[in-house]
Motif scaffolding. Structure first.
Motif, PDB file in Angstrom:
ATOM      1  N   LEU A 241       1.626   5.914   7.046  1.00  0.00           N
ATOM      2  CA  LEU A 241       1.994   4.980   5.970  1.00  0.00           C
ATOM      3  C   LEU A 241       2.383   3.656   6.605  1.00  0.00           C
ATOM      4  N   PHE A 242       1.649   2.597   6.251  1.00  0.00           N
ATOM      5  CA  PHE A 242       1.865   1.272   6.835  1.00  0.00           C
ATOM      6  C   PHE A 242       2.591   0.387   5.816  1.00  0.00           C
ATOM      7  N   ARG A 243       3.465  -0.486   6.338  1.00  0.00           N
ATOM      8  CA  ARG A 243       4.184  -1.413   5.459  1.00  0.00           C
ATOM      9  C   ARG A 243       4.484  -2.708   6.182  1.00  0.00           C
ATOM     10  N   ILE A 244       4.265  -3.836   5.510  1.00  0.00           N
ATOM     11  CA  ILE A 244       4.712  -5.138   5.995  1.00  0.00           C
ATOM     12  C   ILE A 244       5.315  -5.865   4.804  1.00  0.00           C
ATOM     13  N   ASN A 245       6.111  -6.891   5.073  1.00  0.00           N
ATOM     14  CA  ASN A 245       6.788  -7.608   3.997  1.00  0.00           C
ATOM     15  C   ASN A 245       6.287  -9.038   3.826  1.00  0.00           C
ATOM     16  N   SER A 246       5.095  -9.311   4.352  1.00  0.00           N
ATOM     17  CA  SER A 246       4.465 -10.620   4.138  1.00  0.00           C
ATOM     18  C   SER A 246       3.012 -10.400   3.743  1.00  0.00           C
ATOM     19  N   GLU A 247       2.465 -11.340   3.033  1.00  0.00           N
ATOM     20  CA  GLU A 247       1.110 -11.188   2.511  1.00  0.00           C
ATOM     21  C   GLU A 247       0.110 -11.092   3.665  1.00  0.00           C
ATOM     22  N   PRO A 248      -0.672 -10.026   3.727  1.00  0.00           N
ATOM     23  CA  PRO A 248      -1.603  -9.865   4.858  1.00  0.00           C
ATOM     24  C   PRO A 248      -2.861 -10.706   4.670  1.00  0.00           C
ATOM     25  N   THR A 249      -3.461 -11.033   5.808  1.00  0.00           N
ATOM     26  CA  THR A 249      -4.767 -11.704   5.793  1.00  0.00           C
ATOM     27  C   THR A 249      -5.882 -10.745   6.196  1.00  0.00           C
ATOM     28  N   SER A 250      -5.511  -9.614   6.816  1.00  0.00           N
ATOM     29  CA  SER A 250      -6.475  -8.573   7.166  1.00  0.00           C
ATOM     30  C   SER A 250      -5.697  -7.281   7.375  1.00  0.00           C
ATOM     31  N   TYR A 251      -6.426  -6.173   7.489  1.00  0.00           N
ATOM     32  CA  TYR A 251      -5.758  -4.890   7.715  1.00  0.00           C
ATOM     33  C   TYR A 251      -5.067  -4.846   9.076  1.00  0.00           C
ATOM     34  N   GLU A 252      -5.538  -5.631  10.011  1.00  0.00           N
ATOM     35  CA  GLU A 252      -4.931  -5.606  11.347  1.00  0.00           C
ATOM     36  C   GLU A 252      -3.530  -6.218  11.348  1.00  0.00           C
ATOM     37  N   ASP A 253      -3.135  -6.873  10.268  1.00  0.00           N
ATOM     38  CA  ASP A 253      -1.757  -7.367  10.171  1.00  0.00           C
ATOM     39  C   ASP A 253      -0.760  -6.210  10.072  1.00  0.00           C
ATOM     40  N   PHE A 254      -1.243  -5.008   9.735  1.00  0.00           N
ATOM     41  CA  PHE A 254      -0.365  -3.833   9.641  1.00  0.00           C
ATOM     42  C   PHE A 254      -0.166  -3.148  10.994  1.00  0.00           C
ATOM     43  N   ASN A 255      -0.748  -3.694  12.050  1.00  0.00           N
ATOM     44  CA  ASN A 255      -0.730  -3.052  13.371  1.00  0.00           C
ATOM     45  C   ASN A 255       0.699  -2.686  13.787  1.00  0.00           C
TER      46      ASN A 255
ATOM     47  N   ASN B 284      13.732  -7.333  -5.424  1.00  0.00           N
ATOM     48  CA  ASN B 284      13.180  -8.659  -5.703  1.00  0.00           C
ATOM     49  C   ASN B 284      12.446  -9.248  -4.493  1.00  0.00           C
ATOM     50  N   ARG B 285      11.787  -8.365  -3.764  1.00  0.00           N
ATOM     51  CA  ARG B 285      11.033  -8.803  -2.591  1.00  0.00           C
ATOM     52  C   ARG B 285       9.716  -8.015  -2.544  1.00  0.00           C
ATOM     53  N   LYS B 286       8.632  -8.698  -2.221  1.00  0.00           N
ATOM     54  CA  LYS B 286       7.329  -8.051  -2.207  1.00  0.00           C
ATOM     55  C   LYS B 286       7.092  -7.331  -0.882  1.00  0.00           C
ATOM     56  N   TYR B 287       6.533  -6.113  -1.008  1.00  0.00           N
ATOM     57  CA  TYR B 287       6.133  -5.333   0.161  1.00  0.00           C
ATOM     58  C   TYR B 287       4.655  -4.931  -0.008  1.00  0.00           C
ATOM     59  N   TYR B 288       4.013  -4.738   1.120  1.00  0.00           N
ATOM     60  CA  TYR B 288       2.589  -4.398   1.103  1.00  0.00           C
ATOM     61  C   TYR B 288       2.387  -3.088   1.871  1.00  0.00           C
ATOM     62  N   TYR B 289       1.759  -2.107   1.201  1.00  0.00           N
ATOM     63  CA  TYR B 289       1.574  -0.767   1.751  1.00  0.00           C
ATOM     64  C   TYR B 289       0.081  -0.402   1.791  1.00  0.00           C
ATOM     65  N   CYS B 290      -0.267   0.416   2.771  1.00  0.00           N
ATOM     66  CA  CYS B 290      -1.540   1.138   2.773  1.00  0.00           C
ATOM     67  C   CYS B 290      -1.320   2.409   3.575  1.00  0.00           C
ATOM     68  N   ALA B 291      -2.228   3.347   3.461  1.00  0.00           N
ATOM     69  CA  ALA B 291      -2.025   4.643   4.103  1.00  0.00           C
ATOM     70  C   ALA B 291      -3.355   5.192   4.617  1.00  0.00           C
TER      71      ALA B 291
END
Length: 904
Positions: A737-751, A774-781
């Motif tokens: 399960l990957f998570r970052i708290n800034s808008e990604p530009t590619s999947y490699e931003d989850f590295n 009240n904060r955006k998070y970005y997930y993929c799995a």
């Protein structure tokens, strides 16, 4: 149904007996470069008077009827001077063609034609062949004085004291030139016109004298062989179905796991179960084994317990792999087994009973694709040897020697006997190597252009397993032909090779070698075989002889890094029937291990053995013709030649799983936590692989190779839009399960921003994440199966937990990357570059230099330029016209002084 195959996409191997290959330079360069040698000395006389034609047949040498090595644009090759002669006679320029170009592609003006051009029907060959009579065995030649005079001769030739004009010398010495002289006092004397050695002469034995020509047998097995490419796309373009396909079916979760057991380096491939032995015995209803050696092969010399013979069936095959894993792992843990040397003894036994194997023609039914249930085999490499339209070539379209043998009940066994004999010779390495000059034509791409080919010519040795022609033409052939006996085949007593039998089609190999050979000699040693024989004229013209494929030899190499080791050899008969492929399932492999299969074939080459018995020349004063009487017979040799130059590399690897299902749930009244539920999904589809972690690239490259057999980098895979197969064939072991708290530009931003969720195999994964409201998070799995294979990532989910003064709710949506704006900039500096001239950028010496200004200020344009009309701050229009479309484009340009130096 006839198969249409494209020869243009097949590699080619031309082999020519080394003794028959002649020289390239025939001595037609300026006389200072004459390479005629007599008594070991270069003689500046005439290039047709020489001892060094290169070829063992001096008549072929003087006639130019031989192959020679020649370097061209695509590499060094073999060309036939006879074919070049025909081009000259047809009025075509033989210099046109890749084989007559320099390495930079330029045509060699006149080099090749100069070797052969003259005033004898367009050639400088000093004989005209009047007649090749195969029925009477007579060859008649007429001399051509004009051709003799075609060569550039030394300037001193006619002017030397006592010298004879070239035409007169040939007429007066023609008999001696051809036959030599029996009387030592009447030998052929060749004058030397080298000014540095005046008056010197050499003794020449004659062109066709007894020592080098009469009754000297000469062999010619010039043959052309078509080979498969190691590139699958090129093989497909040729429509040949030969292939090695890695297949993974299922995972055996034994204790310990089957794949882990066979991964032990002490377990070589002959210790891995053979699916044919296993399934044949599971179908066997008898209380006895089908073959005595099957017991050791399946029980691994008592390391693995076998089932009760009455309850063994093909449906409980998994139980066998459980027993295997348990038995072998127990043995590997037993130190006494290794300390005592017992394991080494068992290893030798296993190599003999479960290593190399052969399938003869009469047993091919055991390789029918429905003979074993492949779905019960965990994984294997499927070896397909496709029917090749050139397996019988150069002879009559409808005639095949091997086909005639199997069609006759009296000689059918002879095919098995020949194959078994070859197996015995190859496995025991009891054969003689024979030296050939070869021409290899290799296709590099599936593009049908000349640039996609390479040529290579070199000397190579190929094993000759037997000479069938000399055997079947001998009265005592059956006794001389010390072939393998039927008993040896039945008992599998050949060294290190076992025969995979069609046990359900027959009970024994009913061979009668003596009877089969006798029948073969009686039926086929006469007129039948003569149809496959080339005439001597065809031999001299360089025509390839008739060939037939008798056996395929598949050598399996285990590849580790840059090294490889041969681990097994399979001898497989072709089906000898058009449109039918031969398939063998190789289950004796390790998971994720690269193997290279080097495929060779035993080919019957219907060559020639010929000799000249007498030579006569018309007596003076005529001396116009030469008559040679000859015998021309078959020389049928079984050669082991390549079927692929580089082999085919494969690796069995499980397909990666499909992406998981992901669900997000809030906790009632809690704005700092979120529940993530992950579950395995099902599916089977092709998709472009996506990397996140740095290690993903290597995994994707290995997976792509395992599925396609092509070695590509990750960048090449992505740039070409290539896809790999994702399927839910194995249970999911864990999730990422990957998570970052800034808008990604590619999947490699989850590295490296992931957590690993490892539930029990096959059960959903659960994770509770801590977040800020009240904060955006970005997930993929991603899913990870039991082999560690990773799926492609899921969609990216944009998650935000809102807390509006105590009102808490979850907002989620699918995130999509922002589309890149198209760029309208095209680099064109290579074609057009515009800048002010030197006069426009030079500093005017007559202008007063202003005081130094701040570095951030733009300098004045008026400072530059010594021309009367300056270009600064003026508009220029430049029109560019496309050569391809004719469209025009205007460029409006203004020159400004920026103060920045930008040299052209």
């Amino acid at each position: 149904m006839a198969i249409i195959q494209n020869k243009e996409f097949k590699n080619q191997l031309l082999i020519v007996d080394k003794p028959q290959v002649g020289i390239r330079d025939r001595g037609v360069e300026p006389h200072t470069q004459n390479n005629a040698i007599i008594e070991g000395n270069v003689v500046d006389f005439h290039p047709m008077v020489r001892e060094n034609w290169g070829t063992t047949d001096p008549l072929r040498g003087v006639l130019g009827n031989y192959y020679t090595q020649y370097r061209g644009q695509l590499g060094e090759t073999l060309i036939n001077y006879s074919a070049t002669l025909q081009l000259l006679r047809d009025g075509r320029d033989p210099s046109v063609g890749a084989w007559d170009r320099n390495e930079n592609g330029s045509i060699r003006t006149g080099k090749l034609p100069r070797q052969l051009a003259g005033n004898n029907n367009g050639t400088n060959i000093i004989f005209n062949v009047v007649n090749f009579s195969e029925s009477t065995g007579e060859l008649i030649l007429h001399r051509s004085v004009g051709a003799w005079n075609s060569y550039e001769l030394p300037t001193q030739f006619a002017n030397a004291a006592g010298g004879l004009a070239p035409t007169i010398w040939l007429r007066q010495n023609f008999v001696k030139y051809v036959e030599g002289a029996i009387n030592p006092n009447d030998r052929v004397v060749i004058p030397n016109y080298d000014p540095a050695a005046p008056g010197e002469s050499y003794v020449w034995p004659g062109l066709l004298n007894n020592d080098n020509f009469i009754k000297k047998p000469k062999l010619d097995h010039t043959s052309l062989h078509y080979l498969i490419s190691s590139d699958r796309s090129i093989r497909q373009a040729s429509n040949i179905t030969t292939d090695i396909e890695p297949v993974y079916n299922f995972y055996i979760a034994s204790n310990p796991d089957y794949e882990d057991v066979i991964a032990d380096p002490r377990i070589e491939e002959h210790f891995i179960p053979n699916s044919y032995y296993l399934q044949l015995e599971l179908q066997n209803t008898s209380s006895n084994y089908l073959a005595t050696y099957h017991r050791d092969a399946l029980q691994f010399t008592n390391l693995v317990s076998w089932f009760d013979q009455n309850t063994n069936t093909e449906i409980n095959v998994n139980d066998y792999y459980d027993r295997y894993s348990n038995g072998i792992s127990t043995a590997l843990a037993d130190a006494n087994l290794f300390d005592s040397g017992d394991f080494d003894t068992k290893n030798l036994i296993m190599k003999e009973v479960n290593g190399d194997l052969a399938v003869l023609y009469s047993d091919l039914a055991v390789l029918n694709e429905d003979s074993i249930v492949t779905e019960t085999v965990p994984f294997y490499n499927k070896i397909t040897i496709g029917y090749e339209t050139e397996s019988v070539q150069a002879g009559p379209d409808t005639d095949s020697y091997l086909q005639a043998l199997i069609n006759d009940p009296l000689t059918r066994d002879f095919v098995d006997i020949l194959q078994a004999y070859c197996v015995n010779r190859i496995s025991s390495e009891s054969f003689n190597d024979y030296s050939f000059l070869t021409r290899e034509v290799t296709r590099l791409t599936s593009t049908p252009s000349e640039d996609s080919l390479t040529l290579n010519s070199q000397e190579k040795n190929y094993p000759i397993l037997f000479d069938l022609g000399s055997l079947i033409n001998t009265v005592n052939a059956p006794s001389n032909f010390s072939i393998v006996s039927a008993e040896e085949v039945n008992l599998n007593s050949l060294p290190n090779v076992k025969y995979l039998r069609d046990y359900f089609g027959k009970t024994e190999l009913d061979l009668d070698p003596l009877s089969a050979v006798e029948t073969e000699c009686g039926y086929y040693a006469g007129n039948y075989l003569s149809k496959f024989k080339r005439t001597l004229e065809q031999v001299y013209s360089g025509d390839p002889c008739h060939t037939e494929t008798l056996l395929y030899v598949v050598e399996k190499y285990r590849v580790t890094g840059n090294t490889e080791e041969k681990v097994q050899t399979f001898y497989i008969s072709p089906k000898l029937t058009p449109s039918l492929d031969t398939v063998y399932y190789d289950s004796q492999i390790k998971y994720n291990q690269k193997y290279r299969y080097d495929i060779k074939k035993v080919v019957l080459v219907f060559g020639n053995i010929y000799q000249f018995n007498t030579i006569s020349v018309d007596p003076p004063p005529t001396s116009l013709s030469v008559t040679a009487n000859y015998n021309n017979n078959l020389s049928i040799k079984a050669l082991l030649v390549p079927y692929s130059f580089d082999g085919i590399e494969v690796s069995v690897i499980d397909k990666p799983p499909v992406s998981p299902e992901v669900s997000f749930y809030p906790l009632k009244g809690v704005d700092t936590r979120i529940k993530v539920l992950l579950n395995s999904s099902t599916g089977d589809y092709m998709d472009k692989p996506i990397s996140i972690l740095d290690s993903d690239r290597l995994f994707i490259e290995e997976e792509y190779f395992g599925q396609t057999g092509e070695n590509k980098t990750y960048e090449e895979i992505r740039s070409s839009g290539s896809k790999i197969r994702y399927t839910s064939d194995d249970p999911v072991d864990k999730y990422q399960l990957f998570r970052i708290n800034s808008e990604p530009t590619s999947y490699e931003d989850f590295n490296n921003n992931f957590v690993e969720i490892d539930p029990d195999v096959g059960t959903p994964g659960y994770f509770e994440d801590i977040i800020i409201p009240n904060r955006k998070y970005y997930y993929c799995a991603r899913s990870v199966d039991i082999h560690g294979n990773i799926s492609n990532p899921t969609y990216i989910f944009e998650i935000e937990m809102f807390n509006n003064e105590g009102q808490i709710y979850l907002r989620q949506q699918i995130f999509t990357f922002k589309a890149q704006k198209p760029t309208y900039i095209k680099q064109g500096r290579r074609f057009i570059y515009i800048e002010p001239s030197f006069q426009q950028v030079a500093l005017d010496p007559n202008m007063s230099i202003p005081a130094p200004s701040d570095i951030s200020e733009t300098p004045e344009d008026s400072l530059l330029g010594v021309a009367d009309s300056k270009c600064w701050q003026k508009d220029f229009k430049i029109r560019v016209t496309s050569k391809k479309t004719g469209r025009k484009m205007d460029l409006n340009i203004t020159f400004k002084n920026s103060g920045v130096t930008n040299p052209s």
